[in-house]
Structure formats: structure tokens, C-alpha cells
Design a protein around this motif. Structure first.
Motif, mmCIF file in Angstrom:
data_model
loop_
_atom_site.group_PDB
_atom_site.id
_atom_site.type_symbol
_atom_site.label_atom_id
_atom_site.label_comp_id
_atom_site.label_asym_id
_atom_site.label_seq_id
_atom_site.Cartn_x
_atom_site.Cartn_y
_atom_site.Cartn_z
ATOM 1 N N ASN A 121 19.087 29.227 62.653
ATOM 2 C CA ASN A 121 20.482 28.994 63.026
ATOM 3 C C ASN A 121 21.290 28.307 61.936
ATOM 4 O OD1 ASN A 121 20.537 30.303 65.444
ATOM 5 N ND2 ASN A 121 20.090 28.499 66.687
ATOM 6 N N TYR A 122 20.640 27.739 60.947
ATOM 7 C CA TYR A 122 21.389 27.225 59.799
ATOM 8 C C TYR A 122 21.891 28.359 58.902
ATOM 9 C CZ TYR A 122 20.135 22.432 60.925
ATOM 10 O OH TYR A 122 20.004 21.220 61.552
ATOM 11 N N HIS A 123 21.424 29.548 59.145
ATOM 12 C CA HIS A 123 21.879 30.714 58.388
ATOM 13 C C HIS A 123 23.111 31.361 59.030
ATOM 14 C CE1 HIS A 123 18.063 31.351 55.964
ATOM 15 N NE2 HIS A 123 17.721 30.424 56.818
ATOM 16 N N SER A 124 23.473 30.971 60.243
ATOM 17 C CA SER A 124 24.489 31.704 61.004
ATOM 18 C C SER A 124 25.834 30.999 60.946
ATOM 19 C CB SER A 124 24.022 31.813 62.467
ATOM 20 O OG SER A 124 24.966 32.478 63.238
ATOM 21 N N PRO A 125 26.944 31.739 60.901
ATOM 22 C CA PRO A 125 27.025 33.188 60.805
ATOM 23 C C PRO A 125 26.725 33.726 59.411
ATOM 24 C CG PRO A 125 29.004 32.303 61.820
ATOM 25 C CD PRO A 125 28.235 31.161 61.211
ATOM 26 N N SER A 126 26.892 32.906 58.346
ATOM 27 C CA SER A 126 26.602 33.408 57.013
ATOM 28 C C SER A 126 26.335 32.258 56.074
ATOM 29 C CB SER A 126 27.753 34.255 56.478
ATOM 30 O OG SER A 126 27.505 34.635 55.136
ATOM 31 N N ARG A 127 25.233 32.368 55.319
ATOM 32 C CA ARG A 127 24.938 31.372 54.296
ATOM 33 C C ARG A 127 25.483 31.804 52.941
ATOM 34 N NH1 ARG A 127 20.280 28.265 55.323
ATOM 35 N NH2 ARG A 127 20.323 27.590 53.168
ATOM 36 N N ARG A 128 26.027 33.015 52.857
ATOM 37 C CA ARG A 128 26.495 33.526 51.572
ATOM 38 C C ARG A 128 27.938 33.139 51.267
ATOM 39 N NH1 ARG A 128 24.277 39.746 51.874
ATOM 40 N NH2 ARG A 128 22.201 39.279 52.663
ATOM 41 N N HIS A 129 28.641 32.628 52.289
ATOM 42 C CA HIS A 129 30.052 32.296 52.103
ATOM 43 C C HIS A 129 30.286 30.862 52.572
ATOM 44 C CE1 HIS A 129 30.885 36.538 51.324
ATOM 45 N NE2 HIS A 129 30.113 36.802 52.350
ATOM 46 N N LEU A 130 30.858 30.046 51.715
ATOM 47 C CA LEU A 130 30.989 28.618 51.997
ATOM 48 C C LEU A 130 31.749 28.344 53.288
ATOM 49 C CD1 LEU A 130 31.741 27.198 48.424
ATOM 50 C CD2 LEU A 130 29.588 27.118 49.692
ATOM 51 N N GLY A 131 32.741 29.155 53.589
ATOM 52 C CA GLY A 131 33.548 28.896 54.769
ATOM 53 C C GLY A 131 32.956 29.395 56.062
ATOM 54 N N LEU A 132 31.834 30.085 55.998
ATOM 55 C CA LEU A 132 31.300 30.723 57.200
ATOM 56 C C LEU A 132 29.948 30.176 57.640
ATOM 57 C CD1 LEU A 132 32.159 34.466 56.471
ATOM 58 C CD2 LEU A 132 33.482 32.792 57.748
ATOM 59 N N GLY A 133 29.412 29.217 56.946
ATOM 60 C CA GLY A 133 28.098 28.722 57.306
ATOM 61 C C GLY A 133 28.021 27.212 57.268
ATOM 62 N N ILE A 134 26.823 26.694 57.437
ATOM 63 C CA ILE A 134 26.556 25.259 57.423
ATOM 64 C C ILE A 134 26.181 24.845 55.999
ATOM 65 C CG2 ILE A 134 25.090 23.434 58.340
ATOM 66 C CD1 ILE A 134 26.808 24.615 60.468
ATOM 67 N N ASP A 135 26.780 23.766 55.519
ATOM 68 C CA ASP A 135 26.389 23.218 54.224
ATOM 69 C C ASP A 135 25.148 22.364 54.455
ATOM 70 O OD1 ASP A 135 26.085 21.895 51.809
ATOM 71 O OD2 ASP A 135 28.239 21.775 51.455
ATOM 72 N N PHE A 174 22.104 21.479 68.319
ATOM 73 C CA PHE A 174 20.717 21.104 68.604
ATOM 74 C C PHE A 174 19.838 22.299 68.992
ATOM 75 C CE2 PHE A 174 22.830 16.940 69.466
ATOM 76 C CZ PHE A 174 22.180 16.206 68.488
ATOM 77 N N THR A 175 20.225 23.494 68.602
ATOM 78 C CA THR A 175 19.416 24.676 68.907
ATOM 79 C C THR A 175 18.347 24.880 67.843
ATOM 80 O OG1 THR A 175 21.031 26.088 67.779
ATOM 81 C CG2 THR A 175 21.254 25.839 70.179
ATOM 82 N N VAL A 176 17.286 25.545 68.234
ATOM 83 C CA VAL A 176 16.183 25.870 67.325
ATOM 84 C C VAL A 176 15.888 27.355 67.478
ATOM 85 C CG1 VAL A 176 13.770 25.473 66.734
ATOM 86 C CG2 VAL A 176 15.184 23.565 67.538
ATOM 87 N N LYS A 177 15.884 28.070 66.366
ATOM 88 C CA LYS A 177 15.546 29.492 66.389
ATOM 89 C C LYS A 177 14.636 29.785 65.208
ATOM 90 C CE LYS A 177 18.830 32.675 65.886
ATOM 91 N NZ LYS A 177 20.006 33.480 66.295
ATOM 92 N N ILE A 178 13.428 30.217 65.506
ATOM 93 C CA ILE A 178 12.452 30.479 64.450
ATOM 94 C C ILE A 178 11.876 31.882 64.624
ATOM 95 C CG2 ILE A 178 11.900 28.024 64.199
ATOM 96 C CD1 ILE A 178 9.257 30.243 65.697
ATOM 97 N N GLU A 179 11.298 32.394 63.563
ATOM 98 C CA GLU A 179 10.615 33.677 63.629
ATOM 99 C C GLU A 179 9.116 33.439 63.648
ATOM 100 O OE1 GLU A 179 10.423 38.042 61.373
ATOM 101 O OE2 GLU A 179 11.319 36.321 60.351
ATOM 102 N N ALA A 180 8.492 33.749 64.776
ATOM 103 C CA ALA A 180 7.034 33.666 64.862
ATOM 104 C C ALA A 180 6.442 34.891 64.172
ATOM 105 C CB ALA A 180 6.598 33.622 66.318
ATOM 106 N N LYS A 181 5.492 34.665 63.265
ATOM 107 C CA LYS A 181 4.954 35.737 62.436
ATOM 108 C C LYS A 181 3.449 35.893 62.621
ATOM 109 C CE LYS A 181 8.538 34.992 58.924
ATOM 110 N NZ LYS A 181 8.810 34.691 57.487
#
Length: 632
Positions: free
Chosen positions: A24-38, A145-152
Motif C-alpha cells: 500500500n505504500y506503492h499506491s496509487p503510484s510511486r513513480r510520481h511525487l504527487g501521487l504516492g507516499i514519500d 494503518f492498512t497492510v497489504k502483502i504478497e504471499a509467495k
């Protein structure tokens, strides 16, 4: 009690790790400063010397657990760990302490800016004795406070169990169950889907979710949109299903609060806890009748901007999309395309599940109440698209690739009714231009691709209409079609009623509603069954030889209850590309068939109550269901 306060050294390592484990730290976008979490700022803030540790006893898994977007070797797992049900009111908090109101203590909590550390375990057994994956993730108020992970490291088409706990403590989440998808080339004998849409919290209880979860008769849950509604209704403290916040939602805090309220429903929580979901959104996850430049109640104008508290259309969409990705157990398909939810799943050689977005991504203007006559004039315009050119081309390419790879079926998860629909038997205006009828060229392009490339064994799934509709899939203007035999069709469409939202049969008797349904099947040649009285869902059972759709209705959503009625069953034989004749065995419980009878059993809630152990019903919400009978 063991403290989980992180040392300065470990926090420095945490800063370097940059919270990568929590998607969820990647959402909505980590590629654009204005659209994600620093994330660097979040990690740096965690080093504040005056920060107090989180006390595990102060934290709760407030909304259970969830899983979704199954792949053959991985699945998304979700939870929320927080000091209270309250949600963050800002996009990012840079002060030392974050105040949260605790409904339990009726006081404000001065929450630590430190991240909350959560561990997760995934196992093949419900005792979690055979661990196949485990890890650590961190969360903060910045992502509610959400947690979202990929179980592999998982195996295809297997059932797994999972659980979260606060690091270094015995504070555990509920035990979750999930399932992976088959591998792309696996020969799978059967997959079952439960299909839902349109769950409006104040309109009624989510009995459909609970009924499907307790039956435990499918592999995955598919949601076709309107998982939540943006409008407000009811008076808190007086109406048990009053919305929170009370009015219409616009801000990030609003959307977080509304989806969080929906997730307090025990039937929805049960469904998330026990099944991997594959959802897409409709319009109400953002706002009614959305398109690329606005909504029916909010347009991209200065007047609209001032009227709605200086919230722009784009800001509102971003708030809605961000909260949706924070709270739903799904993958971010492309971080550079923050409104993209369209994606596909290869379920062995059996079928491809293609999930579309015909609402929010790049849709041409739709009916907005004041422009309906104008849209009727535009409905045949060649430039109109429900999906936008990028998604349209991907869709057609996906259909062709599915046939080329040898998948038996193509199942298309789509929000709105694809088939032509003359609604004059129910509504004053026979045309609903907000569905595919308002985008004739887009529908023609889709049908042309199916027919010209001989892509058969196709089934469209639809929601949105709050009614049940089952049709042969036909290009009426271009191909001959025999409604008695089904010859000339290229596939079928299964559209389902709402979980709780009202439809054309709401407030009417079953007989009156069925009479209206009879008018619909009379006026639409390809429509084989229509039904508008019941709220509910349907199951789709897919095998190499046939599709079988089983429709279920809840006698009442005015109360939380476990009752349901089997409404109708439909079969599609592989290679025939139309509904099996005679349709539904010639009999349905409610609504109307093109050829056949409606024979209601006239079950009442009193009758059902006498045959159901209500104590047993309540117990089923705390007893873990048995493993899925269709496991590989």
C-alpha cells in the motif's frame, strides 16, 4: 508485556528498507511525487526521539482479514492494525503525534508516529504448523494503518491459511483462508465463482455474502462493482444502517471511513476472511455515472469546484482510488497508470477471466441527467468508447490470445449490461444510455471481433442493474438469430441482481415484479430470463464441458438472516455458444422466461425460520468453514 518499540538502529534499517513489504505504500503510484507516499519522510519521522512505543494492547485488527487476486504461486493478503476504528484525516502526517478518537474509550489517543510492525504466516493447514511463507511488514496512519502483502512460494490451485500478529506479541488477527489460481497450462476439471455486485449499506443487510460464504461451494468470489456507495443516508444513532460519514463523500478521509464502515458488516467480513476475491469497481466506488471528465452530480467546472468544497473531479477520483487500493486485497496492475484496474487471470486451460473497467478509466461522456437527450443522439457515434483505446485494444488482444492459447472459455467480468435492452416495460424511457446501449460502436467493435475471429465459448458477466438478466450473446443487426434454438449466438450473458441495492421489483409483490419481467422478455428477443424482485447473487460453475449458472435470492434484506431461495439454473454446453434449450429446464422461481413457467414456492420468512436453526446460523459466524470441496 514485550515492548515493540524499535531501536534507533533498527529504525535506520527500516528507513533503508523503505517499507517495501507493504504494497500500500506503492499506491496509487510511486513513480510520481504527487501521487504516492514519500516513504523516506515516513521513515525519517519514525526516528523522532519523543515518540512513545506502540503498546500491543492498544492495537486491534479492526476489520478482520482479506485476500485476493490469486496467481498460481502467490496471492494478496490484507489486514488493518490500528488503535481504533477512526481513520487518518490527511494524506500524510508529519507531526510527532497523530490524534485518533477511540470509540471504545471515547477519548482521543495520541498515537505514536512509529510504524506498527506486523508479522504474517501462511500455511497449508489451519493450525499453521506447515509454514510455506512468512514475513514482516510495517504500516502507519499514512496508509490508514492498512497492510497489504504478497504471499509467495505457493503452489497452484491450493487452499492456504494465513494469520497476522503484532510483532513480538500474541495480538493476532482472525485466521484467514485463501486459494491460489491454477497454473496457466493445468488441465482443471472445475472452478466455481460466486458473483456479486451493488452492495448498498443503508439499503439492507449483506445476506448474500454470508450465504455464499457459509455454503462454501465455490473457489473464488468475483465482485463486479458498486462495492460501496458514495451517497449518504440515515441518521446515526437512530438508523442501524446509517452511513458514515453522514453525507456524500469527497475527501480521502470520507472514502476511507465509508469503506471501513462497509467492512464492519459481519457477512462481508466472513466472505473476505474465507475466500480470495477478484473485484473490479463500477461507478459508485467514486461517484454516480462517472466518465473521464466528471460525474452526474459533479462536473469539471469552476462552479462545481466551488460548490463541493474546492474538491476537483481529479482530486475526488484520486481520493476514491487511493482508499480503494488501500482497502481491497488486489494488485496494483501498473503503478504508472493509477486508474487502471483492468486485468486478467488465466485459470489453467479451462478459462481466462478478463476483468474490465467500463466506468472510470477513459469512458466517453455518459448520461448526467441534464444531457440525456444529447447522449441518445450520440449513442451511435463511432468515436464513443466505454473503455478508451488502450483498454479496448488490450481487451480484443486478450480475447484473441485466450483462443490462441487453447483456453476453453472466456469469462468477461464487466460492470454493465452488454446486451441490447428495451426497457419500456419497466421504465418510461426504453433506452438506458449509461450501459452498452449508449455506446453502440464500442459494442459493435466487440461483437465484430468475436464473430470475425470465431471466438466462441464467451460469457459476459454484468452487475449494476439491480436485477437478474440472462441472454444469448447476439449481434442482432448483423447476424441471423433463432431465439427458439439459440442458433446464431456467439456466447451468453449472465447479469446478476444486487446484494442489497433496490431494483425495478423493489416494493412490489413477486407477482407484480414477475409481470414486469414478462414485458422485458417479450420486448427483447435475446433475453431469455429477467427477474427483479430478489436481492442476491449467482454461482458460475465452469468445467470443460459446460457452464452452469445458479441464481439465488434473499427473501429479505431488511434484517440480517441466512435465508435464500434457488431462483433458476442455466446451462451452456461447450461449443454451442447459447443457453441450453429448454432454458432453465423450463421453470423458474421468480421473474419470466421466454418460453417456460414461473412457479414460486411461496416460502415466507416464518416458514424458513421454522426450518432453520437460528442459533446455528449465529454460530456459523465464529466457526471456521471446512476446506473447499473443489480443492485440487
Amino acid at each position: 508485556m514485550k515492548s515493540i518499540l524499535l531501536s534507533t538502529a533498527s529504525l535506520a534499517l527500516l528507513a533503508a528498507a523503505s517499507f517495501e513489504g507493504n504494497l500500500n505504500y506503492h499506491s496509487p503510484s510511486r513513480r510520481h511525487l504527487g501521487l504516492g507516499i514519500d516513504v523516506k519522510k515516513v521513515a525519517k519521522r519514525s526516528l523522532v526521539k519523543r515518540a512513545t512505543p506502540w503498546d500491543p494492547a492498544q492495537l486491534n485488527f479492526t476489520h478482520g482479514v482479506a485476500s485476493g487476486d490469486p496467481y498460481p504461486s502467490s496471492v494478496i493478503l490484507w489486514t488493518r492494525i490500528a488503535p481504533s476504528l477512526e481513520h487518518d484525516r490527511s494524506n500524510i502526517t508529519v507531526s510527532g503525534y497523530v490524534p485518533f478518537y477511540s470509540h471504545e474509550t471515547e477519548k482521543y489517543i495520541k498515537a505514536s508516529p512509529n510504524p506498527i510492525c506486523v508479522e504474517y504466516r501462511v500455511a497449508t493447514d489451519r493450525n499453521l504448523s506447515s509454514i510455506v511463507d512468512k514475513g514482516t511488514a510495517y504500516t502507519t496512519s499514512d496508509i490508514d494503518f492498512t497492510v497489504k502483502i504478497e504471499a509467495k512460494s505457493l503452489k497452484p490451485f491450493r487452499t492456504y491459511y494465513y494469520q497476522f500478529n503484532v510483532c513480538g506479541s500474541n495480538n493476532k488477527s482472525p485466521l484467514g483462508r485463501t486459494k491460489t489460481s491454477p497454473a496457466e497450462n493445468d488441465a482443471v476439471s472445475k472452478v466455481g465463482l460466486a458473483v456479486f455486485s451493488c452492495s448498498n449499506y443503508p439499503s439492507g443487510y449483506f445476506n448474500a455474502y454470508g450465504n455464499a460464504a457459509r455454503k462454501d461451494n465455490v473457489d473464488f468470489f468475483v465482485h463486479l462493482g458498486d462495492y460501496l456507495y458514495e451517497t449518504g443516508r440515515g441518521t446515526p444513532g437512530r438508523d442501524p444502517r446509517a452511513t458514515a460519514p453522514r453525507g456524500e463523500i469527497f475527501t480521502l478521509y470520507d472514502y476511507r471511513t465509508r469503506i471501513g464502515q462497509y467492512r464492519t458488516d459481519p457477512d462481508l467480513r466472513l466472505a473476505h476472511q474465507n475466500f480470495a476475491w477478484i473485484p473490479t469497481w463500477d461507478d459508485h466506488e467514486v461517484a454516480n455515472n462517472g466518465y473521464r471528465d466528471g460525474f452526474s452530480g459533479m462536473n469539471n467546472t469552476e462552479a462545481s469546484f466551488l460548490k463541493f468544497g474546492r474538491i476537483s473531479v481529479d482530486s475526488r477520483k484520486m481520493n476514491a482510488v487511493r482508499s480503494y487500493f488501500e482497502w481491497m486485497p488486489i494488485r496494483q496492475v501498473d503503478l504508472d497508470d493509477n486508474l487502471r484496474i483492468w486485468r486478467s487471470f488465466k485459470m489453467g486451460k479451462l478459462f481466462d477471466l478478463i476483468m474490465l473497467d467500463t466506468r472510470n478509466y477513459d469512458r466517453s461522456i455518459t448520461t448526467l441527467n441534464w444531457n440525456n437527450d444529447y447522449i441518445e443522439e450520440l449513442k451511435d457515434d463511432a468515436g464513443r468508447s466505454l473503455m478508451g483505446s488502450a483498454q479496448e485494444n488490450w481487451f480484443y488482444r486478450s480475447l484473441s490470445e485466450s483462443k490462441k492459447r487453447g483456453a476453453t472459455w472466456r469469462i468477461i467480468g464487466n460492470q454493465i449490461i452488454f446486451s441490447r435492452m428495451n426497457n419500456s416495460a419497466v421504465y418510461s424511457n426504453p433506452l438506458n444510455a449509461d450501459q452498452w446501449d449508449g455506446y453502440q460502436s464500442n459494442r459493435n467493435r466487440t461483437l465484430h471481433h468475436l464473430y470475425s475471429n470465431e471466438i466462441g465459448n464467451t460469457a459476459f458477466l454484468a452487475g449494476d442493474s439491480h436485477a437478474n438478466w440472462v441472454s444469448d450473446l447476439v449481434w442482432l443487426d448483423e447476424t441471423p438469430y433463432d431465439q427458439v434454438t439459440g442458433a446464431g449466438a456467439i456466447g451468453v450473458e449472465f447479469a446478476g441482481t444486487a446484494v442489497s441495492s433496490t431494483g425495478y421489483g423493489s416494493g412490489r409483490s413477486i407477482a407484480n415484479s414477475s409481470a414486469r419481467s414478462a414485458g422485458l422478455v417479450r420486448d427483447n428477443r435475446e433475453l431469455q430470463w429477467a427477474e427483479g424482485y430478489y436481492r442476491g447473487y449467482y454461482e458460475l460453475h465452469i468445467s470443460p464441458d459446460e457452464l452452469n449458472a445458479r441464481y439465488y435470492g434473499s427473501p429479505s434484506v431488511a434484517t440480517r438472516n441466512p435465508f435464500e431461495v434457488s431462483l433458476a439454473n442455466f446451462t451452456v454446453k461447450s461449443g454451442e455458444n447459447h443457453l441450453q434449450r429448454n432454458v432453465a429446464g423450463g421453470r423458474v422461481e421468480s421473474g419470466a422466461l421466454q418460453r417456460g413457467s414461473t412457479v414460486p414456492t411461496n416460502l415466507t420468512l416464518n416458514t424458513l425460520s421454522r426450518t432453520w436453526n437460528v442459533t446455528g446460523f449465529n454460530q456459523m459466524f465464529i466457526t471456521y468453514p471446512a476446506a473447499n470441496s473443489t480443492s485440487a
